[in-house]
Write a protein that holds these residues in place. Sequence first.
Motif, PDB file in Angstrom:
ATOM      1  N   VAL A  93     107.259  40.528 -28.305  1.00  0.00           N
ATOM      2  CA  VAL A  93     106.387  40.559 -29.255  1.00  0.00           C
ATOM      3  C   VAL A  93     106.135  38.943 -29.576  1.00  0.00           C
ATOM      4  CG1 VAL A  93     105.505  40.917 -31.705  1.00  0.00           C
ATOM      5  CG2 VAL A  93     106.712  42.675 -30.095  1.00  0.00           C
ATOM      6  N   PRO A  94     104.630  38.435 -29.653  1.00  0.00           N
ATOM      7  CA  PRO A  94     104.655  36.886 -29.906  1.00  0.00           C
ATOM      8  C   PRO A  94     104.944  36.672 -31.304  1.00  0.00           C
ATOM      9  CG  PRO A  94     102.541  38.085 -29.991  1.00  0.00           C
ATOM     10  CD  PRO A  94     103.726  39.104 -29.531  1.00  0.00           C
ATOM     11  N   SER A  95     105.378  35.332 -31.555  1.00  0.00           N
ATOM     12  CA  SER A  95     105.623  34.617 -32.804  1.00  0.00           C
ATOM     13  C   SER A  95     104.534  34.031 -33.264  1.00  0.00           C
ATOM     14  CB  SER A  95     106.772  33.850 -32.714  1.00  0.00           C
ATOM     15  OG  SER A  95     107.154  33.126 -34.017  1.00  0.00           O
ATOM     16  N   LEU A  96     103.787  34.248 -34.412  1.00  0.00           N
ATOM     17  CA  LEU A  96     102.509  33.563 -34.963  1.00  0.00           C
ATOM     18  C   LEU A  96     103.105  32.554 -35.886  1.00  0.00           C
ATOM     19  CD1 LEU A  96     100.130  36.470 -35.309  1.00  0.00           C
ATOM     20  CD2 LEU A  96     100.883  35.441 -33.236  1.00  0.00           C
ATOM     21  N   THR A  97     102.146  31.344 -36.240  1.00  0.00           N
ATOM     22  CA  THR A  97     101.866  30.559 -36.982  1.00  0.00           C
ATOM     23  C   THR A  97     100.723  30.400 -37.660  1.00  0.00           C
ATOM     24  OG1 THR A  97     103.864  29.179 -35.855  1.00  0.00           O
ATOM     25  CG2 THR A  97     102.416  28.046 -37.540  1.00  0.00           C
ATOM     26  N   MET A  98     100.830  30.584 -39.114  1.00  0.00           N
ATOM     27  CA  MET A  98      99.591  30.289 -40.032  1.00  0.00           C
ATOM     28  C   MET A  98      99.437  29.173 -40.578  1.00  0.00           C
ATOM     29  SD  MET A  98      98.019  32.728 -42.936  1.00  0.00           S
ATOM     30  CE  MET A  98      98.877  34.028 -42.387  1.00  0.00           C
ATOM     31  N   LEU A  99      98.364  28.263 -40.677  1.00  0.00           N
ATOM     32  CA  LEU A  99      98.171  27.175 -41.130  1.00  0.00           C
ATOM     33  C   LEU A  99      96.867  27.226 -42.339  1.00  0.00           C
ATOM     34  CD1 LEU A  99      98.905  24.491 -38.671  1.00  0.00           C
ATOM     35  CD2 LEU A  99     100.489  24.999 -40.403  1.00  0.00           C
ATOM     36  N   PRO A 100      96.805  26.390 -43.207  1.00  0.00           N
ATOM     37  CA  PRO A 100      97.789  25.431 -43.679  1.00  0.00           C
ATOM     38  C   PRO A 100      98.798  26.290 -44.589  1.00  0.00           C
ATOM     39  CG  PRO A 100      96.032  25.709 -45.219  1.00  0.00           C
ATOM     40  CD  PRO A 100      95.471  26.361 -44.092  1.00  0.00           C
ATOM     41  N   PRO A 101     100.146  25.627 -44.686  1.00  0.00           N
ATOM     42  CA  PRO A 101     101.193  26.342 -45.749  1.00  0.00           C
ATOM     43  C   PRO A 101     100.685  26.374 -46.941  1.00  0.00           C
ATOM     44  CG  PRO A 101     101.691  24.057 -45.059  1.00  0.00           C
ATOM     45  CD  PRO A 101     100.328  24.053 -44.228  1.00  0.00           C
TER      46      PRO A 101
ATOM     47  N   SER B  94      98.099  30.429 -34.574  1.00  0.00           N
ATOM     48  CA  SER B  94      98.451  30.161 -33.274  1.00  0.00           C
ATOM     49  C   SER B  94      99.698  30.725 -32.695  1.00  0.00           C
ATOM     50  CB  SER B  94      98.671  28.607 -32.999  1.00  0.00           C
ATOM     51  OG  SER B  94      99.917  28.245 -33.788  1.00  0.00           O
ATOM     52  N   GLY B  95      99.742  30.801 -31.389  1.00  0.00           N
ATOM     53  CA  GLY B  95     100.719  31.813 -31.033  1.00  0.00           C
ATOM     54  C   GLY B  95     100.126  33.275 -30.596  1.00  0.00           C
ATOM     55  N   GLY B  96     100.595  33.995 -29.758  1.00  0.00           N
ATOM     56  CA  GLY B  96     100.024  35.303 -29.502  1.00  0.00           C
ATOM     57  C   GLY B  96      98.692  35.263 -28.876  1.00  0.00           C
ATOM     58  N   ASN B  97      97.805  36.427 -28.966  1.00  0.00           N
ATOM     59  CA  ASN B  97      96.500  36.470 -28.458  1.00  0.00           C
ATOM     60  C   ASN B  97      95.507  36.531 -29.387  1.00  0.00           C
ATOM     61  OD1 ASN B  97      97.134  37.039 -25.473  1.00  0.00           O
ATOM     62  ND2 ASN B  97      98.574  38.650 -26.490  1.00  0.00           N
ATOM     63  N   ALA B  98      94.747  35.476 -29.217  1.00  0.00           N
ATOM     64  CA  ALA B  98      93.530  35.578 -30.420  1.00  0.00           C
ATOM     65  C   ALA B  98      92.390  36.695 -29.719  1.00  0.00           C
ATOM     66  CB  ALA B  98      92.640  34.171 -29.873  1.00  0.00           C
ATOM     67  N   PRO B  99      91.501  37.110 -30.237  1.00  0.00           N
ATOM     68  CA  PRO B  99      91.240  36.803 -31.857  1.00  0.00           C
ATOM     69  C   PRO B  99      92.231  37.274 -32.889  1.00  0.00           C
ATOM     70  CG  PRO B  99      89.696  38.650 -31.181  1.00  0.00           C
ATOM     71  CD  PRO B  99      90.563  38.176 -30.001  1.00  0.00           C
ATOM     72  N   TYR B 100      92.240  36.633 -34.096  1.00  0.00           N
ATOM     73  CA  TYR B 100      93.258  36.896 -35.018  1.00  0.00           C
ATOM     74  C   TYR B 100      92.592  37.533 -36.173  1.00  0.00           C
ATOM     75  CZ  TYR B 100      95.947  33.573 -32.594  1.00  0.00           C
ATOM     76  OH  TYR B 100      96.653  32.801 -31.615  1.00  0.00           O
ATOM     77  N   THR B 101      93.154  38.680 -36.975  1.00  0.00           N
ATOM     78  CA  THR B 101      92.590  39.044 -38.089  1.00  0.00           C
ATOM     79  C   THR B 101      93.444  38.796 -39.378  1.00  0.00           C
ATOM     80  OG1 THR B 101      91.690  40.960 -36.813  1.00  0.00           O
ATOM     81  CG2 THR B 101      91.995  41.299 -39.130  1.00  0.00           C
ATOM     82  N   PHE B 102      92.769  38.389 -40.614  1.00  0.00           N
ATOM     83  CA  PHE B 102      93.490  37.864 -41.650  1.00  0.00           C
ATOM     84  C   PHE B 102      93.086  38.778 -42.679  1.00  0.00           C
ATOM     85  CE2 PHE B 102      92.806  34.308 -39.132  1.00  0.00           C
ATOM     86  CZ  PHE B 102      94.063  33.248 -39.091  1.00  0.00           C
ATOM     87  N   THR B 103      94.389  39.361 -43.495  1.00  0.00           N
ATOM     88  CA  THR B 103      94.007  40.101 -44.604  1.00  0.00           C
ATOM     89  C   THR B 103      94.825  39.596 -45.925  1.00  0.00           C
ATOM     90  OG1 THR B 103      95.850  41.536 -43.797  1.00  0.00           O
ATOM     91  CG2 THR B 103      93.517  42.143 -43.268  1.00  0.00           C
ATOM     92  N   ALA B 104      94.385  40.056 -47.031  1.00  0.00           N
ATOM     93  CA  ALA B 104      95.285  39.666 -48.190  1.00  0.00           C
ATOM     94  C   ALA B 104      96.122  40.893 -48.333  1.00  0.00           C
ATOM     95  CB  ALA B 104      94.496  39.485 -49.198  1.00  0.00           C
ATOM     96  N   THR B 105      97.380  40.910 -48.405  1.00  0.00           N
ATOM     97  CA  THR B 105      98.174  41.853 -48.300  1.00  0.00           C
ATOM     98  C   THR B 105      99.146  42.202 -49.715  1.00  0.00           C
ATOM     99  OG1 THR B 105      99.920  40.724 -47.104  1.00  0.00           O
ATOM    100  CG2 THR B 105      98.494  42.164 -45.913  1.00  0.00           C
ATOM    101  N   ALA B 106      99.007  41.290 -50.344  1.00  0.00           N
ATOM    102  CA  ALA B 106      99.900  41.216 -51.587  1.00  0.00           C
ATOM    103  C   ALA B 106      99.242  40.359 -52.941  1.00  0.00           C
ATOM    104  CB  ALA B 106     101.353  40.967 -51.560  1.00  0.00           C
ATOM    105  N   GLY B 107      99.410  40.861 -53.998  1.00  0.00           N
ATOM    106  CA  GLY B 107      98.696  39.831 -55.277  1.00  0.00           C
ATOM    107  C   GLY B 107      97.380  39.871 -55.244  1.00  0.00           C
ATOM    108  N   ALA B 108      96.780  39.164 -55.954  1.00  0.00           N
ATOM    109  CA  ALA B 108      94.958  39.307 -56.110  1.00  0.00           C
ATOM    110  C   ALA B 108      94.533  37.788 -55.949  1.00  0.00           C
ATOM    111  CB  ALA B 108      94.723  39.675 -57.494  1.00  0.00           C
ATOM    112  N   LEU B 109      93.387  37.636 -55.423  1.00  0.00           N
ATOM    113  CA  LEU B 109      92.611  36.541 -55.259  1.00  0.00           C
ATOM    114  C   LEU B 109      91.849  36.244 -56.602  1.00  0.00           C
ATOM    115  CD1 LEU B 109      90.811  37.111 -51.713  1.00  0.00           C
ATOM    116  CD2 LEU B 109      92.835  35.652 -52.112  1.00  0.00           C
ATOM    117  N   PRO B 110      91.546  34.878 -56.926  1.00  0.00           N
ATOM    118  CA  PRO B 110      90.803  34.799 -58.173  1.00  0.00           C
ATOM    119  C   PRO B 110      89.525  35.603 -58.061  1.00  0.00           C
ATOM    120  CG  PRO B 110      91.837  32.791 -57.089  1.00  0.00           C
ATOM    121  CD  PRO B 110      92.086  34.016 -56.213  1.00  0.00           C
ATOM    122  N   ALA B 111      88.982  35.980 -59.189  1.00  0.00           N
ATOM    123  CA  ALA B 111      87.756  36.640 -59.127  1.00  0.00           C
ATOM    124  C   ALA B 111      86.773  35.897 -58.535  1.00  0.00           C
ATOM    125  CB  ALA B 111      87.501  37.119 -60.748  1.00  0.00           C
ATOM    126  N   GLY B 112      85.985  36.285 -57.756  1.00  0.00           N
ATOM    127  CA  GLY B 112      84.666  35.578 -57.183  1.00  0.00           C
ATOM    128  C   GLY B 112      85.022  34.801 -55.666  1.00  0.00           C
TER     129      GLY B 112
END
Length: 329
Positions: free
Chosen positions: A135-143, A161-179
């Motif tokens: 299983v690939p090891s992925l890196t997400m930027l920026p920190p 980066s790392g692994g096979n593109a394309p990548y999918t991003f999801t917010a998995t915990a907490g909450a984004l600012p409204a808007g």
Amino acid sequence: MNLSGSGELSGTATVPGSYNVTVRATDSSTGPGAPFSTDVSYTLQVATPVVVVNPTTLANATAGSNYSDTVTATGAVAPYSFSVTAGTLPPGMVLGPTGALSGTPTAAGNFSFTITASDAHGQTGSRPYTMTVAVPSLTMLPPSVPSGTAGTAYSQTLTASGGNAPYTFTATAGALPAGLVLSGAGLLSGTPTVDGTFNFTVTVTDSTTGTAGTTSVAYTLVIAAPTITLSPGALPDGQYGLPYNQALTANGGSTPYGFAVTSGTLPPGISLSSAGVFSGTPTVVGSSTFTVTATDHLGYTGPQSTRWRSPTTLRSPILIRPRHSMASL
């Protein structure tokens, strides 16, 4: 193989098997009954060659990373050709006819297959292999992500980066600012409508099949309250009995703004519209001190204590002068 006139049997046998041959030797004599000869029968065994495929094991791979190895053969007549005769290579990888095994695997797991080598005369040898694709090891930027301001457009792109593109991003915990919203492609954007400190986690997943590569990063995003300022910084004086008109403007927040007198008193005859326009005809000579507060459409009025939400105000006296001096009366 062939037999020369001098009795040399030589060559490279190309087909295994058992061969029965009779060889006749004839001398060089002359005269009655000459030349003289004799025959001898032979059985020649041509063994099947043992074609050995190497190496004995193949290096393991990682999904999404380039892979390269080479399979060789010995024991028969070169050149050799190679093929997969059982099982399946990891998706994304190929075996070239000369034995080059290469590609970028797109699936993680264990894969079993057999590689067969054929020599120049069609003789074959095989070897089974098992390859593990990790299983690939992925890196997400920026920190970390930059701060924003309520009422101001915000945009930040997350990458992986790392692994096979394309990548999918999801917010998995907490909450984004409204808007603000996070797209599947990693774009965090929008116009925040509240201020504060927001903690959330983003997880990125690659396209590896079987077991996909993932990694998560915890972010803290600070959204500041806007600093609202009013212009002009001082109001021009008016004159008794003459029409007065002066517009205020505000910036630093988000339009539209509303304006109101929040302390003190306007000169008699002068009013302030919600759009920030002083107008009217002063009816009293004198000076007035008052405070005007501008409020943007999100309710922000400027810095106050630690929440930065107190009124941003314009505090200015208006002096109402008489229309004529005493000397002119």
